[in-house]
Enzyme design. Structure first.
Site, mmCIF file in Angstrom:
data_model
loop_
_atom_site.group_PDB
_atom_site.id
_atom_site.type_symbol
_atom_site.label_atom_id
_atom_site.label_comp_id
_atom_site.label_asym_id
_atom_site.label_seq_id
_atom_site.Cartn_x
_atom_site.Cartn_y
_atom_site.Cartn_z
ATOM 1 N N SER A 31 -30.569 17.488 -0.444
ATOM 2 C CA SER A 31 -31.768 16.980 0.248
ATOM 3 C C SER A 31 -32.701 18.094 0.645
ATOM 4 C CB SER A 31 -31.413 16.311 1.584
ATOM 5 O OG SER A 31 -30.723 15.156 1.415
ATOM 6 N N HIS A 84 -24.625 9.548 -4.152
ATOM 7 C CA HIS A 84 -23.820 9.549 -2.934
ATOM 8 C C HIS A 84 -22.965 8.289 -2.860
ATOM 9 C CE1 HIS A 84 -27.433 11.965 -2.034
ATOM 10 N NE2 HIS A 84 -26.636 12.706 -1.282
ATOM 11 N N TYR A 86 -22.398 6.665 -0.214
ATOM 12 C CA TYR A 86 -23.016 5.662 0.674
ATOM 13 C C TYR A 86 -24.034 4.783 -0.038
ATOM 14 C CZ TYR A 86 -26.876 9.066 1.157
ATOM 15 O OH TYR A 86 -27.891 9.938 0.915
ATOM 16 N N GLU A 87 -24.487 5.211 -1.204
ATOM 17 C CA GLU A 87 -25.422 4.377 -1.954
ATOM 18 C C GLU A 87 -24.711 3.185 -2.591
ATOM 19 O OE1 GLU A 87 -28.557 6.698 -4.335
ATOM 20 O OE2 GLU A 87 -26.978 8.176 -4.001
ATOM 21 N N ALA A 114 -27.498 19.532 2.293
ATOM 22 C CA ALA A 114 -27.914 19.613 3.681
ATOM 23 C C ALA A 114 -26.749 19.081 4.504
ATOM 24 C CB ALA A 114 -29.146 18.757 3.910
ATOM 25 N N MET A 212 -22.415 14.295 3.748
ATOM 26 C CA MET A 212 -22.127 13.054 3.010
ATOM 27 C C MET A 212 -22.061 13.261 1.500
ATOM 28 S SD MET A 212 -24.847 10.650 5.049
ATOM 29 C CE MET A 212 -25.156 10.865 6.818
ATOM 30 N N SER A 213 -21.836 14.500 1.060
ATOM 31 C CA SER A 213 -21.853 14.739 -0.396
ATOM 32 C C SER A 213 -20.864 15.844 -0.766
ATOM 33 C CB SER A 213 -23.274 15.133 -0.830
ATOM 34 O OG SER A 213 -23.623 16.400 -0.311
ATOM 35 N N ASN A 236 -29.379 20.567 11.019
ATOM 36 C CA ASN A 236 -29.441 20.044 12.388
ATOM 37 C C ASN A 236 -28.097 20.288 13.060
ATOM 38 O OD1 ASN A 236 -28.793 17.796 10.249
ATOM 39 N ND2 ASN A 236 -27.739 17.175 12.110
ATOM 40 N N HIS A 248 -33.343 11.604 9.694
ATOM 41 C CA HIS A 248 -33.464 12.200 8.360
ATOM 42 C C HIS A 248 -34.682 13.129 8.270
ATOM 43 C CE1 HIS A 248 -32.664 12.584 4.124
ATOM 44 N NE2 HIS A 248 -33.805 12.026 3.764
HETATM 45 N N1 HPA Z 1 -24.336 14.587 9.235
HETATM 46 C C1 HPA Z 1 -24.078 14.219 7.958
HETATM 47 N N2 HPA Z 1 -24.842 14.574 6.940
HETATM 48 C C2 HPA Z 1 -25.900 15.349 7.199
HETATM 49 C C3 HPA Z 1 -26.225 15.762 8.493
HETATM 50 C C4 HPA Z 1 -25.398 15.372 9.569
HETATM 51 O O1 HPA Z 1 -25.615 15.694 10.749
HETATM 52 N N3 HPA Z 1 -27.357 16.527 8.403
HETATM 53 C C5 HPA Z 1 -27.674 16.566 7.084
HETATM 54 N N4 HPA Z 1 -26.813 15.856 6.353
#
Ligand code: HPA
Length: 273
Positions: A31, A84, A86-87, A114, A212-213, A236, A248
Site C-alpha cells: 500500500s 489479500h 480479507y478481500e 505497510a 494483513m499481507s 502508524n 487507511h
Molecule cells: N494493522 C494492520 N495492517 C496495517 C496497519 C495496522 O495498524 N497499518 C498498515 N497496515
C-alpha cells in the site's frame, strides 16, 4: 493437476509478453509503495485481468498490474497491487502470482508492505526488515494436496527470510545513512484493524509489527525455495498505543511521506542483490 496447469499457463503468458527474458527479482509493492514500478526502464505493463487464471485486486490505492523492466541493472517484475485474504481470496489464490513467478524461473522475491508499529520504541515512518513472522490464523496457502513440482509436503520456515539478504538490507541502509529496524511481523486477517487488546497480545507474543499481507507469500516462497526479503513501512502506531483511532488515510499518507527513503533502500538492495 489443474492448479499446476493453470500456473504454467499464466507463467507462459507473462514470459511470452517479455520475449522469454530472464527476470532476476520479483518485487511485491505494498500500500502506498506502488510508485516504484514507475521507475522501471523500458517497462512492459500487463494488467492482471489479461493474464489467464490471475486474480484481480479490489482495494482502493492498489493497482492491479505487473510492470516488468530494468531497475539498478536488474530485470525486475513488479506487482503493482497484491491480493489479500480479507478481500475474500483463499490463501492459495493470494499466493497464485508468486507461484507463477517461480514457474517463470524467478528465484528471488522482494516483499514489501505497510504495517502497524507494535514496538513502542519506534515511530511511524520507520522501515523494518522482516526477520521472521507469526501467523496465528490456522490457514495456509499450502493446505491441501501438495504440488510436488513446486516443493515438498513439509518444509522449513527457519530461512523464510533469507539471512544473507537481511544482512545485505542492513548494510544498504547503513551505507545510505538510514536508520532501519529489524523485527517480527504478525499477520492478522483484517480488514478491521486490530483491537488494542490484540496489539498488546501481539507485543507479548514477540511481534514488532502487525499487518494483513506478506505472510502467505513468504510461506509459498519458502516452499519453493525462493530467496526472500521483506521490508515493512511502519505507517502508524498499532491500535491502542496512541490515544487516537486508525484509518487507511494515515497509512497512505505515511507511505507517501517516506516513499523516497523507502525507494532508495529498495533500489540499493536490488542493485547489490
Ligand atoms: N494493522 C494492520 N495492517 C496495517 C496497519 C495496522 O495498524 N497499518 C498498515 N497496515
Amino acid at each position: 493437476m489443474e492448479m499446476l496447469d493453470n500456473l504454467k499457463e499464466s507463467a507462459a503468458y507473462i514470459s511470452g509478453k517479455i520475449g522469454g527474458k530472464k527476470i532476476d527479482i520479483a518485487l511485491v509493492l505494498g500500500s502506498g509503495l506502488g510508485d516504484l514500478a514507475d521507475q522501471l526502464a523500458d517497462p512492459v505493463v500487463i494488467d492482471y485481468h489479461d493474464i489467464p487464471h490471475f486474480p484481480v485486486s479490489t482495494v482502493p490505492g492498489h493497482k492491479g498490474r505487473l510492470v516488468i523492466g530494468n531497475l539498478e541493472g536488474k530485470n525486475i517484475l513488479c506487482m503493482q497491487g497484491r491480493f489479500h485474504y480479507y478481500e475474500g481470496w483463499s490463501m492459495e489464490q493470494v499466493v497464485y502470482p508468486v507461484r507463477t513467478f517461480k514457474l517463470m524461473g524467478i528465484n528471488n522475491l522482494f516483499l514489501t508492505n505497510a504495517a502497524g508499529c507494535v514496538n513502542k520504541d519506534w515511530k511511524p515512518g520507520d522501515l523494518m526488515i522482516i526477520t521472521d513472522h507469526i501467523k496465528l490464523i490456522q490457514d495456509s496457502p499450502n493446505r491441501g494436496a501438495n504440488i510436488d513440482e513446486l516443493g515438498p509436503r513439509f518444509f522449513d520456515m527457519c530461512s523464510a527470510y533469507d539471512k544473507s539478504l537481511i544482512a545485505l538490507a542492513k548494510e544498504c541502509a547503513k551505507d545510505k545513512g538510514m536508520t532501519v529496524r529489524e523485527g517480527v511481523y504478525m499477520l492478522f486477517t483484517g480488514p478491521s484493524f486490530e483491537t488494542p487488546a490484540e496489539v498488546r497480545f501481539a507485543r507479548l507474543a514477540g511481534a514488532d509489527a502487525v499487518g494483513m499481507s506478506t505472510v502467505p507469500e513468504a510461506i509459498a516462497a519458502s516452499h519453493m525455495k525462493m530467496r526472500t526479503v521483506g521490508i515493512s513501512c511502519l505507517t502508524n502506531m498499532a491500535a491502542g498505543i496512541l490515544d487516537q483511532s486508525l484509518n487507511h488515510e494515515e497509512v497512505l499518507e505515511t507511505g507517501e511521506r517516506v516513499k523516497h527513503t523507502f525507494q532508495t533502500l529498495v533500489r540499493e538492495i536490488i542493485r547489490r542483490w
